[in-house]
Structure formats: structure tokens, C-alpha cells
Design an enzyme around this catalytic site. Sequence first.
Site, PDB file in Angstrom:
ATOM      1  N   LYS A  26       0.844  -1.379   0.063  1.00  0.00           N
ATOM      2  CA  LYS A  26       0.066  -0.121   0.047  1.00  0.00           C
ATOM      3  C   LYS A  26       0.938   1.311  -0.200  1.00  0.00           C
ATOM      4  CE  LYS A  26      -2.590   1.144   3.845  1.00  0.00           C
ATOM      5  NZ  LYS A  26      -2.958   2.250   4.207  1.00  0.00           N
ATOM      6  N   SER A  27       1.762   1.400   0.959  1.00  0.00           N
ATOM      7  CA  SER A  27       2.835   2.438   0.869  1.00  0.00           C
ATOM      8  C   SER A  27       3.414   2.947  -0.406  1.00  0.00           C
ATOM      9  CB  SER A  27       3.873   2.199   1.943  1.00  0.00           C
ATOM     10  OG  SER A  27       3.316   2.031   3.261  1.00  0.00           O
ATOM     11  N   ARG A  31       2.591   5.962  -3.169  1.00  0.00           N
ATOM     12  CA  ARG A  31       3.494   6.984  -3.445  1.00  0.00           C
ATOM     13  C   ARG A  31       4.068   6.844  -5.091  1.00  0.00           C
ATOM     14  NH1 ARG A  31       3.827   5.642   1.560  1.00  0.00           N
ATOM     15  NH2 ARG A  31       4.943   6.896   3.165  1.00  0.00           N
ATOM     16  N   ARG A 130      -8.241  12.471  13.799  1.00  0.00           N
ATOM     17  CA  ARG A 130      -6.752  12.720  13.761  1.00  0.00           C
ATOM     18  C   ARG A 130      -6.161  14.027  13.428  1.00  0.00           C
ATOM     19  NH1 ARG A 130      -5.369   7.553   9.647  1.00  0.00           N
ATOM     20  NH2 ARG A 130      -3.024   7.832  10.420  1.00  0.00           N
ATOM     21  N   GLN A 178       4.743  11.098   7.799  1.00  0.00           N
ATOM     22  CA  GLN A 178       4.055  11.554   6.433  1.00  0.00           C
ATOM     23  C   GLN A 178       4.349  12.993   5.956  1.00  0.00           C
ATOM     24  OE1 GLN A 178       0.259  10.126   7.247  1.00  0.00           O
ATOM     25  NE2 GLN A 178       0.634   7.951   7.115  1.00  0.00           N
ATOM     26  N   SER A 204       8.544   6.613  12.417  1.00  0.00           N
ATOM     27  CA  SER A 204       8.421   5.748  11.239  1.00  0.00           C
ATOM     28  C   SER A 204       9.304   6.164   9.734  1.00  0.00           C
ATOM     29  CB  SER A 204       6.761   5.932  10.808  1.00  0.00           C
ATOM     30  OG  SER A 204       6.089   5.719  11.886  1.00  0.00           O
ATOM     31  N   ASP A 319       2.989  -0.126  12.654  1.00  0.00           N
ATOM     32  CA  ASP A 319       1.869  -1.183  11.983  1.00  0.00           C
ATOM     33  C   ASP A 319       1.967  -2.281  12.507  1.00  0.00           C
ATOM     34  OD1 ASP A 319       0.697   1.128  10.912  1.00  0.00           O
ATOM     35  OD2 ASP A 319       1.632   0.813   8.641  1.00  0.00           O
ATOM     36  N   LYS A 346      -3.229   6.849  15.058  1.00  0.00           N
ATOM     37  CA  LYS A 346      -3.479   6.079  13.985  1.00  0.00           C
ATOM     38  C   LYS A 346      -4.927   5.913  13.650  1.00  0.00           C
ATOM     39  CE  LYS A 346       0.501   4.618  12.528  1.00  0.00           C
ATOM     40  NZ  LYS A 346       1.059   4.767  10.936  1.00  0.00           N
TER      41      LYS A 346
END
Length: 441
Positions: A26-27, A31, A130, A178, A204, A319, A346
Amino acid sequence: MRAMSKRLIIEKTEILKGVITAPPSKSYTHRAIIIGSMASRARILNPLKSDDTWHTVRAWRILGAKIKIKKDTEGKWKEIEIQGFNGRPEPEKKKINVGESGTLLRFILPVVCLAEGTFIIDGKGTLKRRPNRSSVSALRQMGVDISAARGFRVPIKIKATGKLKGGVIYVDPKETSQVVSALLITAPLLSEETKIITGRDLVSKPYVDITIDVLKWAGIKIEETGKGYIVKPGQKFKPEGPFVVPGDYSSSAFLLAAACLVKSDLTIKNLKEDKQGDRRIVEILEKMGAHIERRNNALRVRGPFGLKGISADCKDTPDLVPVLTVLGCFAKGRMRITNVRHLAYKESNRLFSIADQLNKMGACIKVDKESGSVTVEKPLPEKIGTYVFPRVQNDHRVAMALSLIGLRAEKIIIKGSNCISKSYPCFVRDLRTLGARIKEV
């Protein structure tokens, strides 16, 4: 129209056996779509089709990219062809909804600033809760007129002039990485050098490494320093050939964990040794007592194993915390997970969301929100009957982690399992293919 809530039913499973291809990352998919759209043309192979990545496609189409998706016979995405907007977005709408994707939200904010006009970036569900203080702060340092709802939450309003200032930008390293990734994607297009200062405590960080990996494919150069990153101005996005999305370690972690809990002979293909921080799941499982064979780009597990509790620093791999917490409930000795204060930001507050559920089942899990640690003091009972999880706070990783308990229980029922499609739509199908007694109704 709101989708009907689904239930996941998992019953005791004797054996898991078979060969599975890891779902696409997914990451990397996020991107590749975003960075590919910043160029004139790009091609992506093996992208992930999920709720989050679909929202990315929709959002970047609104920004002006022409994105064509080719599917295989099962309806999964096979290839994406992109005619990008060359770093100059021309949004067709003033309001963009990013769904529940935190990654998409943080990545789209600086890109929207390259357009002209007033824009509203909104979300739904868990994303409404969030905070986005780091994003707002960074963009204000870059000269952006930006405001957010109370608590720095969506909707976020941007009065864009088509320009961003470079210079020195300070980013809070303890909330999310992020924001750093988002700035790295936009900064190459600016007219002055950008220095992103994070210090040495960036959480992260492997996700930033993934961003830099995809930027390298697009011909963008990033310099990493001891304090952050330097981006030279005036660079051009020019992808070299197609980008092939690798398999996802974050999602595969649930299959690897499942194979450790019951009799198994599982092989997962397409797991390369790339920039994903969650590939550390292999090292952690081996420290807990598992034996995992790697041959080429495949992992093989032949369980079950007598797992032991260990101490695991998950600052770079948040995660993995839900699945490791569940594994700790089947391990001998104390399982301690540290440096995860950022779990509070999260889809749910993962410091507490999974611990609370497991404590109700008879485990003893202590959470220290100040230090950011989760400790399994007492495992689950050896015999687990039928148990219903009435809510998982719409958190896909919590739902998948709790489902593993069902492999060793009489029956586990998880309500609201729709959220799993956020990252791993084929989770139930893949487990069933391996022999798990699992179904979604």
C-alpha cells in the site's frame, strides 16, 4: 450511502498450508501514483487495489492527472497508466475528500498549494479524529494561508497562490513521518533549496525511505543529513521505465503470524528485501522463537512454534504493534513493545484499542501512554471459547490482528470487518485459501 456492516467469523483451524503471493504494498502504491502524477507520464505495475489507494486515484484525477487502470480477470489492478500534470496541478474541484487515508491527506496538502484558488480538503470516519498539527505548521512556514478545524483536524482550508517557499522547514518528528514525505515530493519543484529539519527522533522513518526510493525512480535526488533532508530546487520528475510495486510486509505480517500459531507450511512469494520497515517482522518472529526460511524473494514458515515474549522497539514499525500484541498473548513470558507513542494518531488510538479488547478476554496488557509502551503481562487463557468483538473502531489492522485469535479459539466473531478492505481486501480469501475456517458475512 453507507455500506452495510459486515461480520468476520473465524473458527479453530487445524492447519494452514499453501503458497500465497504477497499483496502489493500500500505504501509503495500510494507513492508511485502520487509521484508518477507529478511527471508527464508514468506506468505502474502490480499496484494495490484497496479503499485507500482508490481514494488516491480519485484525488489525483481531481488534481488533473489522467489515470487509466487495467484490471486482471479477478478485478484486481494489474497496471496503472498515468498522464501527469508536470508539477502544476489544475484541480477541477475546490473540495477534495480523501476518505480515511492519513497518507493521502498529508501528501495532498502541499501539492494543492501549487495550484491557485481556495480549496477545502476533507475526510471521513476515523480521519476526522486525527490531528494534523505538523502539516499545518510546516505549510505555514512555507508561506501558506492554511487553517484547520479544532484540534488541527479536517476539514482543512488552503488559500493557494501556486507558490511555496523553500528555505528551512522544521517538522515535529514525533507525530508522523508522512509530513516529511509530503514535503520531499513537493520541494523539488520549488525555486529555492529546501532544508527539512527533523532531528534524530523521527518516527516511522522507513516510510520516508520508501518515499525517497520512489522519488529516485522518478529522477529526483534527495540528500539525507544527520538532522533531516536537503532538496535542491528546479528538479524534473522523469520516471525511468515502469515502477513495479513490491509485496507488502505490513499485510503479510498477519499471515506469517498465523503460521506461527497453528500447524502450518506456508510460503509467501514476492517479499523482496526493500525499504519497508515492516520487513523487520521476520527478525522479530525469529527472536520470539519462530524459524523462517528465505529463498530468493519468498518466505516459508512451518509452524507452530513455542513463542517467547521479547522486548521490541517499534518506533519505526508502528503498524506491527497490533499483530505483535496478539502474538504476545500466546507467548511464554512478558512481551514488551516500546517507543510507540505515535500509535495514538492512527485509525484508532492503537495504544489502547487492541489492549482493551484483549484484556476483556482474560489477558493482562498494560499501556503506558507517557513512555509509549505496551506490555503483555499475562497471556490469553489456553482454552478460548466463543467471543464476539462488538467493535474494532474501524481499524483495519486491529481487525486483522484480532482475527488470528480465532485460529486457536472455538469461534471468534468480529463486527465491522469492512474496514479490512482499507489495506488488504483479499485477507479473508487468502486465509481461506490456506485452509483457515474463516468467512465474512
